[in-house]
Design a protein around this motif. Structure first.
Motif, mmCIF file in Angstrom:
data_model
loop_
_atom_site.group_PDB
_atom_site.id
_atom_site.type_symbol
_atom_site.label_atom_id
_atom_site.label_comp_id
_atom_site.label_asym_id
_atom_site.label_seq_id
_atom_site.Cartn_x
_atom_site.Cartn_y
_atom_site.Cartn_z
ATOM 1 N N SER A 11 52.160 29.979 43.910
ATOM 2 C CA SER A 11 52.602 31.213 44.547
ATOM 3 C C SER A 11 51.884 31.474 45.866
ATOM 4 O O SER A 11 52.412 32.191 46.707
ATOM 5 N N SER A 12 50.679 30.904 46.049
ATOM 6 C CA SER A 12 49.934 31.155 47.288
ATOM 7 C C SER A 12 48.806 30.142 47.432
ATOM 8 O O SER A 12 48.514 29.367 46.534
ATOM 9 N N TYR A 13 48.188 30.172 48.608
ATOM 10 C CA TYR A 13 46.989 29.379 48.882
ATOM 11 C C TYR A 13 45.854 30.329 49.209
ATOM 12 O O TYR A 13 46.069 31.343 49.869
ATOM 13 N N ASP A 14 44.645 30.011 48.762
ATOM 14 C CA ASP A 14 43.456 30.794 49.093
ATOM 15 C C ASP A 14 42.350 29.808 49.407
ATOM 16 O O ASP A 14 41.864 29.105 48.520
ATOM 17 N N ASN A 15 41.981 29.714 50.682
ATOM 18 C CA ASN A 15 40.958 28.768 51.130
ATOM 19 C C ASN A 15 41.273 27.343 50.687
ATOM 20 O O ASN A 15 40.409 26.618 50.220
ATOM 21 N N GLY A 16 42.541 26.944 50.804
ATOM 22 C CA GLY A 16 42.951 25.590 50.471
ATOM 23 C C GLY A 16 43.194 25.343 49.000
ATOM 24 O O GLY A 16 43.488 24.227 48.600
ATOM 25 N N VAL A 17 43.077 26.371 48.177
ATOM 26 C CA VAL A 17 43.301 26.245 46.735
ATOM 27 C C VAL A 17 44.655 26.861 46.408
ATOM 28 O O VAL A 17 44.892 28.041 46.661
ATOM 29 N N MET A 18 45.550 26.045 45.845
ATOM 30 C CA MET A 18 46.866 26.563 45.455
ATOM 31 C C MET A 18 46.711 27.419 44.209
ATOM 32 O O MET A 18 45.993 27.064 43.285
ATOM 33 N N LYS A 19 47.382 28.550 44.223
ATOM 34 C CA LYS A 19 47.314 29.483 43.094
ATOM 35 C C LYS A 19 48.699 29.759 42.548
ATOM 36 O O LYS A 19 49.699 29.504 43.204
ATOM 37 N N ARG A 20 48.706 30.297 41.352
ATOM 38 C CA ARG A 20 49.950 30.620 40.663
ATOM 39 C C ARG A 20 49.707 31.853 39.809
ATOM 40 O O ARG A 20 48.601 32.098 39.345
ATOM 41 N N ILE A 21 50.743 32.632 39.587
ATOM 42 C CA ILE A 21 50.642 33.826 38.748
ATOM 43 C C ILE A 21 51.113 33.474 37.342
ATOM 44 O O ILE A 21 52.215 32.960 37.156
ATOM 45 N N CYS A 22 50.272 33.756 36.376
ATOM 46 C CA CYS A 22 50.634 33.527 34.971
ATOM 47 C C CYS A 22 51.611 34.620 34.553
ATOM 48 O O CYS A 22 51.306 35.810 34.698
ATOM 49 N N PRO A 23 52.790 34.254 34.052
ATOM 50 C CA PRO A 23 53.764 35.265 33.647
ATOM 51 C C PRO A 23 53.361 36.036 32.394
ATOM 52 O O PRO A 23 53.956 37.061 32.087
ATOM 53 N N ASN A 24 52.328 35.576 31.698
ATOM 54 C CA ASN A 24 51.890 36.271 30.490
ATOM 55 C C ASN A 24 50.838 37.340 30.814
ATOM 56 O O ASN A 24 51.012 38.500 30.469
ATOM 57 N N CYS A 25 49.758 36.967 31.505
ATOM 58 C CA CYS A 25 48.688 37.929 31.806
ATOM 59 C C CYS A 25 48.843 38.555 33.196
ATOM 60 O O CYS A 25 48.122 39.481 33.540
ATOM 61 N N HIS A 26 49.753 38.017 34.005
ATOM 62 C CA HIS A 26 50.070 38.529 35.342
ATOM 63 C C HIS A 26 48.904 38.419 36.324
ATOM 64 O O HIS A 26 48.871 39.135 37.319
ATOM 65 N N LYS A 27 47.963 37.522 36.048
ATOM 66 C CA LYS A 27 46.841 37.291 36.954
ATOM 67 C C LYS A 27 47.117 36.062 37.811
ATOM 68 O O LYS A 27 47.665 35.077 37.327
ATOM 69 N N GLU A 28 46.728 36.144 39.082
ATOM 70 C CA GLU A 28 46.839 34.983 39.959
ATOM 71 C C GLU A 28 45.607 34.120 39.763
ATOM 72 O O GLU A 28 44.483 34.610 39.875
ATOM 73 N N LYS A 29 45.831 32.852 39.447
ATOM 74 C CA LYS A 29 44.734 31.940 39.123
ATOM 75 C C LYS A 29 44.955 30.612 39.835
ATOM 76 O O LYS A 29 46.085 30.253 40.161
ATOM 77 N N PRO A 30 43.865 29.840 40.062
ATOM 78 C CA PRO A 30 44.029 28.509 40.657
ATOM 79 C C PRO A 30 44.816 27.591 39.730
ATOM 80 O O PRO A 30 44.791 27.758 38.501
ATOM 81 N N LEU A 31 45.516 26.627 40.316
ATOM 82 C CA LEU A 31 46.310 25.701 39.503
ATOM 83 C C LEU A 31 45.469 24.943 38.497
ATOM 84 O O LEU A 31 45.984 24.488 37.481
ATOM 85 N N SER A 32 44.170 24.820 38.748
ATOM 86 C CA SER A 32 43.305 24.129 37.784
ATOM 87 C C SER A 32 43.223 24.893 36.456
ATOM 88 O O SER A 32 42.814 24.339 35.446
ATOM 89 N N ASP A 33 43.621 26.171 36.454
ATOM 90 C CA ASP A 33 43.641 26.959 35.228
ATOM 91 C C ASP A 33 44.942 26.774 34.441
ATOM 92 O O ASP A 33 45.158 27.445 33.437
#
Length: 59
Positions: A11-33
């Protein structure tokens, strides 16, 4: 030889880290999560839910 390539959905990049929003907890987290999943049709994509939410739902 494994020639499968993952389809990454973010869903976005933050300092070169791609992130995604979990549809269950609605938190934006790095793809490594999130894990990767073999779709069975030759495609690999990242999991929808974060590892923490998947872990909670399996208990």
């Amino acid at each position: 030889m494994n020639d499968k390539k993952p389809t990454i959905q973010g869903s976005s990049y933050d300092n070169g880290v791609m992130k995604r929003i979990c549809p269950n907890c609605h938190k934006e987290k790095p793809l490594s999560d999130f894990g990767l999943r073999d779709m069975g049709n030759g495609n690999i994509r990242n999991q929808s839910w974060c590892k923490e939410c998947r872990s909670k739902s399996n208990k």
